[in-house]
Design an enzyme around this catalytic site. Sequence first.
Site, PDB file in Angstrom:
ATOM      1  N   HIS A 145     -49.743  10.336  -3.564  1.00 53.83           N
ATOM      2  CA  HIS A 145     -48.835   9.218  -3.307  1.00 53.83           C
ATOM      3  C   HIS A 145     -49.116   8.122  -4.326  1.00 53.83           C
ATOM      4  O   HIS A 145     -50.111   8.159  -5.050  1.00 53.83           O
ATOM      5  CB  HIS A 145     -48.974   8.682  -1.879  1.00 53.83           C
ATOM      6  N   SER A 160     -56.488  11.070   0.776  1.00 49.19           N
ATOM      7  CA  SER A 160     -55.204  11.407   0.159  1.00 49.19           C
ATOM      8  C   SER A 160     -55.445  12.100  -1.179  1.00 49.19           C
ATOM      9  O   SER A 160     -56.188  11.594  -2.026  1.00 49.19           O
ATOM     10  CB  SER A 160     -54.376  10.141  -0.062  1.00 49.19           C
ATOM     11  N   ASP A 201     -60.588  21.336  12.463  1.00 51.34           N
ATOM     12  CA  ASP A 201     -62.014  21.518  12.226  1.00 51.34           C
ATOM     13  C   ASP A 201     -62.805  20.453  12.991  1.00 51.34           C
ATOM     14  O   ASP A 201     -62.686  19.250  12.727  1.00 51.34           O
ATOM     15  CB  ASP A 201     -62.300  21.421  10.724  1.00 51.34           C
TER      16      ASP A 201
END
Length: 436
Positions: free
Chosen positions: A243, A385, A370
């Site tokens: 992003h 990210s 997880d």
Amino acid sequence: MSSCKKLIYFTLLLIVLIYAIQILNIVRFPSQIDIIKGDSRNLNIFFPFSLEIVEESTDIVRINNENKDGLSIGLRNSYNLESTNNGRANLKFKFLGIFPIREVKVNVVNQTYVVPGGEAIGVKLNTKGVLVVGTSEILSVDGKTYNPAKNAGIKVGDTITMIDGIKIKDADHVIHLLNNIKSNTVKIEVERNNASFTTEVLPVKSKQDNSYRLGIWVRDKTAGIGTLTFFEPNSRKFGALGHAITDVDTGTLMKAENGEIMKARVSSIEQGKKGSPGELRGMFFETDEVLGKIENNTTFGIYGTMYDKNKMFKHKKALPIGFQSEVKTGKAYILANVEGDKVTEYEVEILKLEKQIVPQSKSMVIKVTDKSLINKTGGIVQGMSGSPIIQNGKIVGAVTHVFVNDPTKGYGIYIEWMLKEAGIYTDNNSDFAEGK
């Protein structure tokens, strides 16, 4: 109305509804299909539609219709699309095998391999010119207040690139130029929403410090922690974050003039909770190992070139990429660095996939399953990210955003969109690459 007529009307309505759904599915069918050379793809088309290959495309792809009995009501035609050579092919949807209603492009390319990332990186970005983050009135030496930039049409989120034809380097350069020009009117070149315009401003001498000012607050750089997504050994190109880097005050995409990425070390974690996204906290210094140069800051991440491809990746194996058509809902895993400088594999589930004809950032929804990662971070946190998403031995995407109300969930972007932004994966036709 008799029951017989009602049944007929109901049947006709049902048939129209079924055909309408089929037409909608064909209209929404991607205008482009990417296939690795040597691979094949199964396409299921329902009556009364069929699929044919344009004659000049037969040396690129072949179609085998598995329905040997021809078209009939209720039959599904299963087509096996086989890629034979690199290039672009054209397919046509036809109604009743006669009337063409839709054309689809098929792009056959070689398999692309990239080295998966997962490492935490320090990001230092210098903007193109200066970004306007605020405006304010100036108390002039004449005792009056002025706001020259606002009166000239300059807004928060604008980028000032030039003053009187001189390219702006940073915030200090703006002050230097204004105080050399003094009370003369200056020409300011501004960029807004990818368009440029020039305006004239008369600087005002501030009573506070006797300096000439425009009445703006500006920012020329930013720094933070993120995650590296991939490195392509042949071109030495990298992609990260998935992003854009945006200004913290205005939310504006910061246009990169130059910048660098460097090795970072995660020092602590603020766990993500419902309503409050967590964060990886890390350390990096300008004296640390600089890995590469940032060349572009885009909606789909940051991209650039590694200075030395052997600094971080000499012991890592490259993986093939997976196109969006290959991504399935179900089990996958991400590579992330949530402690020290260690990259670890964590299991996730791909919950939802979006069919995207042109690049978009929210390509899929993932959920962290997880337990060890949930215990450490609460799920997906800021700083993760860019973490690559791996499924069936292929890199299929990268983590982009977290769900604020559920930190175990987040969005991912298809890897092919990031590769196109990096200039690594390109189509066989420029118009096709732009999704035209």
